[in-house]
Design an enzyme around this catalytic site. Structure first.
Site, PDB file in Angstrom:
ATOM      1  N   LEU A  75      -4.116  -5.180  -3.784  1.00 47.60           N
ATOM      2  CA  LEU A  75      -3.903  -5.006  -2.803  1.00 47.60           C
ATOM      3  C   LEU A  75      -4.816  -6.003  -1.841  1.00 47.60           C
ATOM      4  CD1 LEU A  75      -2.784  -2.557  -0.860  1.00 47.60           C
ATOM      5  CD2 LEU A  75      -5.152  -1.994  -0.439  1.00 47.60           C
ATOM      6  N   LYS A 100       0.998  -1.445  -0.036  1.00 48.77           N
ATOM      7  CA  LYS A 100       0.034   0.124   0.032  1.00 48.77           C
ATOM      8  C   LYS A 100       0.891   1.298   0.033  1.00 48.77           C
ATOM      9  CE  LYS A 100      -4.492   1.325   1.957  1.00 48.77           C
ATOM     10  NZ  LYS A 100      -5.182   1.562   0.860  1.00 48.77           N
TER      11      LYS A 100
HETATM   12  N1  PLP Z   1      -7.057  -1.627  -3.767  1.00 46.07           N
HETATM   13  C1  PLP Z   1      -6.870  -0.649  -3.605  1.00 46.07           C
HETATM   14  C2  PLP Z   1      -5.651  -0.276  -4.766  1.00 46.07           C
HETATM   15  C3  PLP Z   1      -6.984   0.186  -2.687  1.00 46.07           C
HETATM   16  O1  PLP Z   1      -6.392   1.579  -2.728  1.00 46.07           O
HETATM   17  C4  PLP Z   1      -7.520  -0.247  -1.483  1.00 46.07           C
HETATM   18  C5  PLP Z   1      -8.108   0.640  -0.445  1.00 46.07           C
HETATM   19  O2  PLP Z   1      -7.662   1.980  -0.458  1.00 46.07           O
HETATM   20  C6  PLP Z   1      -8.341  -1.420  -1.823  1.00 46.07           C
HETATM   21  C7  PLP Z   1      -8.080  -2.308  -2.759  1.00 46.07           C
HETATM   22  C8  PLP Z   1      -9.352  -1.815  -0.637  1.00 46.07           C
HETATM   23  O3  PLP Z   1      -8.583  -2.264   0.614  1.00 46.07           O
HETATM   24  P1  PLP Z   1      -9.407  -1.852   1.903  1.00 46.07           P
HETATM   25  O4  PLP Z   1     -10.598  -2.892   1.860  1.00 46.07           O
HETATM   26  O5  PLP Z   1      -8.211  -2.590   2.923  1.00 46.07           O
HETATM   27  O6  PLP Z   1      -9.784  -0.463   2.018  1.00 46.07           O
END
Ligand code: PLP
Length: 278
Positions: free
Chosen positions: A200, A144
């Site tokens: 992610l 991230k």
């Molecule tokens: N994918 C990306 C590229 C993201 O930036 C995020 C969240 O910001 C997610 C997926 C979703 O992740 P989460 O459920 O942990 O917020």
């Protein structure tokens, strides 16, 4: 922003000063988390700090010295945020003369955090309007990182086309959204891209997969190809910001107005929120 956190101190945002030589500024060299707060209580805090530690390890950013777990609650309190909010935490590789190679190991990471009141856009619950976007990101989307130019480009293009979210397609596979994970329902089965370096590991994604398992909703981590989208019964997105949001259209093509599987998962997710935060 009111009171923010910087390197161990709580101070007004106007007094939170960072060197222009911070590698977050010169290289976009940092990692971050966004934590959802319901009813004044941070949601899935341990999971977010677990992923932050993973991001630091994968990015080879040294340990931040002070424990950060208490920062969200203290920021909420100092800013009088007793309802729904978001907390943002960023850790960069620290301040050092500009050089592509990492600074010496004793360089202290910079840690910044802020919190603000947040209400989801009511339009999301009615169904997200989405567009497909070529996935031009690097191949470590599992970290991230704060360097979000490709995500920002796609989010902006979506906005300019009257859409809420862009969906990244790489090698024909719908990987994830610009800030969300992607799910489709195919033949009654919930599908989402398997964990890889191309997505992610979303925290909301994991909760949804657990809920499917717990409640007997068929689910599988498997690729969904863009060419399959014409046949899918439902699409929904998950994220800290969106929760679980149904998708109404992709590239102008409407999806079925009824989305019973998404509705069931949304109800189950709300139960988790109620249990944890109310
Ligand atoms: N994918 C990306 C590229 C993201 O930036 C995020 C969240 O910001 C997610 C997926 C979703 O992740 P989460 O459920 O942990 O917020």
């Amino acid at each position: 922003m009111g009171i923010v956190y910087l390197n161990g101190q709580y101070l007004p945002d106007s007094q939170a000063l960072i060197s222009p030589l911070d590698r977050g500024f010169t290289y976009g060299d940092g990692v971050y988390e966004v934590i959802r707060v319901f009813n004044g209580k941070p949601f899935l805090l341990a999971e977010h700090f677990g992923r932050l530690a993973d991001s630091c390890a994968k990015a080879r950013i040294g340990a931040y010295l002070t424990p950060l777990e208490e920062v969200p609650a203290r920021l909420l309190e100092k800013n009088g945020l007793a309802g729904d909010a978001l907390v943002y935490i960023q850790v960069t590789r620290g301040t050092a003369p500009r050089s592509h190679v990492f600074p010496p190991p004793e360089t202290k990471p910079t840690v910044f955090a802020m919190a603000w009141a947040f209400t989801p856009n009511p339009a999301w619950a009615q169904g997200m309007i989405t567009i497909l976007e070529p996935d031009v990101r690097w191949s470590r989307c599992d970290i991230k990182v704060t360097s979000l130019m490709p995500n920002s480009f796609s989010a902006q293009r979506a906005k300019e086309l009257g859409a809420h979210e862009g969906l990244f397609v790489r090698d024909g596979v719908v990987q994830e959204g610009t800030l969300s994970n992607f799910f489709a329902v195919v033949g009654g089965e919930v599908r989402t891209a398997p964990l890889s370096n191309y997505i992610l590991p979303g925290i909301t994604r994991a909760v949804v997969l657990d809920l499917c398992e717990e409640h007997g909703i068929p689910s599988r981590e498997t690729q969904v190809f863009a060419t399959e989208l014409a046949q899918v019964e439902e699409v929904f997105l998950t994220s800290t910001v969106y929760d679980v949001a149904p998708v109404r259209s992709i590239d102008g093509r409407a999806l079925p107005a009824e989305h019973p599987v998404a509705d069931r998962i949304i109800a189950l997710f709300r139960e988790v929120v109620r249990r944890e935060c109310f």
